[in-house]
Design an enzyme around this catalytic site. Structure first.
Site, PDB file in Angstrom:
ATOM      1  N   CYS A   2     -12.302  -1.755 -21.853  1.00  0.00           N
ATOM      2  CA  CYS A   2     -11.782  -1.462 -20.238  1.00  0.00           C
ATOM      3  C   CYS A   2     -10.842  -2.808 -19.931  1.00  0.00           C
ATOM      4  O   CYS A   2     -11.294  -3.454 -19.691  1.00  0.00           O
ATOM      5  CB  CYS A   2     -13.800  -1.377 -19.382  1.00  0.00           C
ATOM      6  SG  CYS A   2     -12.880  -1.504 -17.870  1.00  0.00           S
ATOM      7  N   HIS A  40       1.000  -1.164  -0.586  1.00  0.00           N
ATOM      8  CA  HIS A  40       0.274   0.479  -0.194  1.00  0.00           C
ATOM      9  C   HIS A  40       0.751   1.545   0.079  1.00  0.00           C
ATOM     10  O   HIS A  40       0.452   2.708  -0.924  1.00  0.00           O
ATOM     11  CB  HIS A  40      -0.704   0.256   1.247  1.00  0.00           C
ATOM     12  CG  HIS A  40      -2.074  -1.039   0.698  1.00  0.00           C
ATOM     13  ND1 HIS A  40      -2.625  -2.111   1.679  1.00  0.00           N
ATOM     14  CD2 HIS A  40      -2.952  -0.881  -0.403  1.00  0.00           C
ATOM     15  CE1 HIS A  40      -3.715  -2.606   1.329  1.00  0.00           C
ATOM     16  NE2 HIS A  40      -4.131  -1.537   0.047  1.00  0.00           N
TER      17      HIS A  40
END
Length: 534
Positions: free
Chosen positions: A493, A182
């Site tokens: 996408c 993260h």
């Protein structure tokens, strides 16, 4: 000059002084009190830590709020609390008990066969370190910078980055860590170049020294010579010039030299992502990953989901927002909902899970239909393989509408509903699917994975997962023919839409809507609008 090659984690370049973060323990000065007092001090520290994390959550940027929400949720995790209380019962002080439990828990997380959960281990350590610092009376904002610097440590925590004034962190280097951790994700969001796995040698020598960091290649130069430093500074100036040039494209319509107008949409996960996408000139949201609101391990009520979607629509400012219904499963596990499976990519995921757990789909659809009046909302179903599956999902739609009418709840009746084409079966059966829906969205990531039988998150088969695939190209052509026959639009996408050359290829095939990460929008727009070289 020391030349080190690590792993690129966030693109960019930096030259500056290195500030090393030391995470020294103060365990030798701790005094252990009796069990009731240690337990009471620990519980008070947890409450304060959660308040601080809530504040960090408010200060966090676009894609990062859920990280601090997850940390707050972890401080209520019963398994972690049991480990800590057991250690206090055995005679450890609160701070030492938290350190011990955090190490045990983080090691367990790192042993799980799921990349997303493995990378959460650093969040557990971050949250627990905050509690330890409170118990030890230490400041929680570990990272203090009075001038711009490249920061280095064995591992950088998310709170390290959010607690520092914007612009002071020139770059990030860790001796260990992961490009999918993260801290690396936040660094990419903030546009901070980063390298992980640079090794202990760099860490031992770096503090106070000058470094040149290349977040594109993973190269690092400690005490660079003048030619190396000049080369980096020249590249940094060129990059700044390019970014300034791209800024001018924000409001320009994307029209190719042949006169084709292309809509460039963004893939988003939350309202903050959408705000970022709008600032980059996005024509709308081509994919809202709704399942990401559940990744903190908390199932949201219908009202909470409704408020989330309303905020997303308001952030888009009237531009279209296409919400993918929960695509839980495979590499996106949600505690209490997803299942442990031997082959999750081929298991109960996407629409399959939502049809098995209709309560999830009904609640989500109800929230979406209620929220639709605040903007331009579309809905699409993931992992459809047959017309029968799509009919079952559409039957739930009608059932939800009937329930809302019966309860006399205001909602929008006619919302465009489409399906993702991300399985070879869906492409092969596109002529059966097209009459049932308002649009197709081709998910190239999964379509490539399933067409080539190569798990896209398994590094062992990375060579079998092609960037461009003639087989996938044929599946896209079949989808286009079916859509054209039935008069419905098609978008692409996926990661491939952010590849400028592939984006141009899709446009040449007749696809005029592409959806990608917001950071790629302007570069793709520039490429599509450029006159081809003679």
């Amino acid at each position: 000059m020391l030349h080190i090659t690590g792993t690129a984690a966030s693109a960019g370049l930096a030259v500056g002084t290195v500030k090393r973060i030391y995470r020294a323990s103060t365990g030798l000065t701790r005094v252990v009190l009796d069990f009731p007092r240690e337990k009471a001090l620990f519980e008070a520290a947890v409450l304060l830590a959660k308040d601080e994390l809530a504040e960090l959550e408010q200060r966090a940027g676009a894609q990062d709020k859920d990280i601090f929400l997850f940390q707050r949720v972890m401080l209520d995790d019963q398994g972690l609390l049991r480990e800590i209380n057991q250690a206090i019962t055995e005679g450890l002080g609160g701070a030492a008990a938290v350190e011990k439990a955090a190490e045990i828990y983080s090691q367990r997380m790192r042993s799980i066969d799921n990349e997303y959960l493995r990378e959460r281990a650093s969040d557990i350590l971050d949250a627990c370190q905050r509690v330890v610092n409170i118990l030890d009376g230490r400041p929680r904002d570990i990272l203090k910078l009075d001038q711009p610097a490249i920061i280095a440590s064995d591992e950088i925590y998310p709170s390290d980055l959010v607690s520092v004034e914007k612009g002071l962190i020139l770059g990030i280097v860790t001796s260990a860590g992961s490009s999918q951790g993260h801290a690396a994700i936040i660094s990419r969001t903030m546009g901070i170049p980063a390298i992980v796995q640079a090794g202990e040698k760099f860490l031992q020598l770096c503090d106070g020294e000058t470094a040149a960091l290349d977040g594109f290649s993973g190269e690092l130069f400690l005490n660079p010579d003048e030619p190396t430093k000049a080369r980096f500074l020249h590249r940094i100036r060129l990059k700044e010039r390019q970014e300034h040039k791209l800024e001018k494209l924000k409001k320009a319509r994307c029209v190719t030299p042949t006169g084709q107008e292309v809509s460039l949409m963004a893939n988003c996960s939350c309202p903050e992502d959408i705000e970022l996408a709008m600032s980059k000139g996005a024509d709308g949201v081509g994919l809202l990953r709704s399942e990401f609101m559940l990744m903190a391990g908390k199932m949201l009520t219908e009202q909470e989901q409704y408020e989330f979607y309303v905020n997303c629509l308001k952030a888009a400012g009237g531009k279209p927002v296409t919400v993918r219904t929960f695509d839980i499963g495979a590499d996106k596990e949600v505690e209490g909902i997803s299942h442990t499976e031997d082959n999750p990519a081929l298991g109960l995921r996407g629409i399959r899970l939502c049809l098995a757990r209709k309560d999830l789909l009904e609640t989500q659809l109800s929230a979406l239909f209620r929220a639709a009046k605040y903007g331009n909302l579309k809905i699409m179903f993931p992992m459809i393989a047959t017309a029968e599956e799509l009919k079952l999902a559409l039957a739930v739609v009608e059932q939800v509408k009937a329930q809302l009418r019966q309860k006399n709840i205001s909602f929008t009746e006619n919302i465009p509903i489409g399906t993702m084409i991300e399985t070879p079966a869906a492409a092969l059966l596109a002529e059966q699917l097209a009459p049932l829906c308002s649009f197709f969205s081709i998910g190239t990531n999964d379509l490539t994975q399933y067409a080539h039988a190569a798990d896209r998150v398994n590094p062992l088969v990375a060579d079998y997962y092609p960037t461009f695939s003639p087989a996938v190209n044929m599946l896209i052509e079949m989808t286009l023919r079916a859509a054209e026959k039935n008069g419905i639009p098609v978008s692409v996408c996926g990661e491939s839409a952010a590849n400028s050359a592939l984006a141009q290829h899709y446009v040449s095939m007749g696809i005029h809507t592409l959806s990608m990460a917001a950071v790629s929008l302007l570069e793709v727009k520039e490429f599509l609008m450029e006159e081809p070289e003679e």
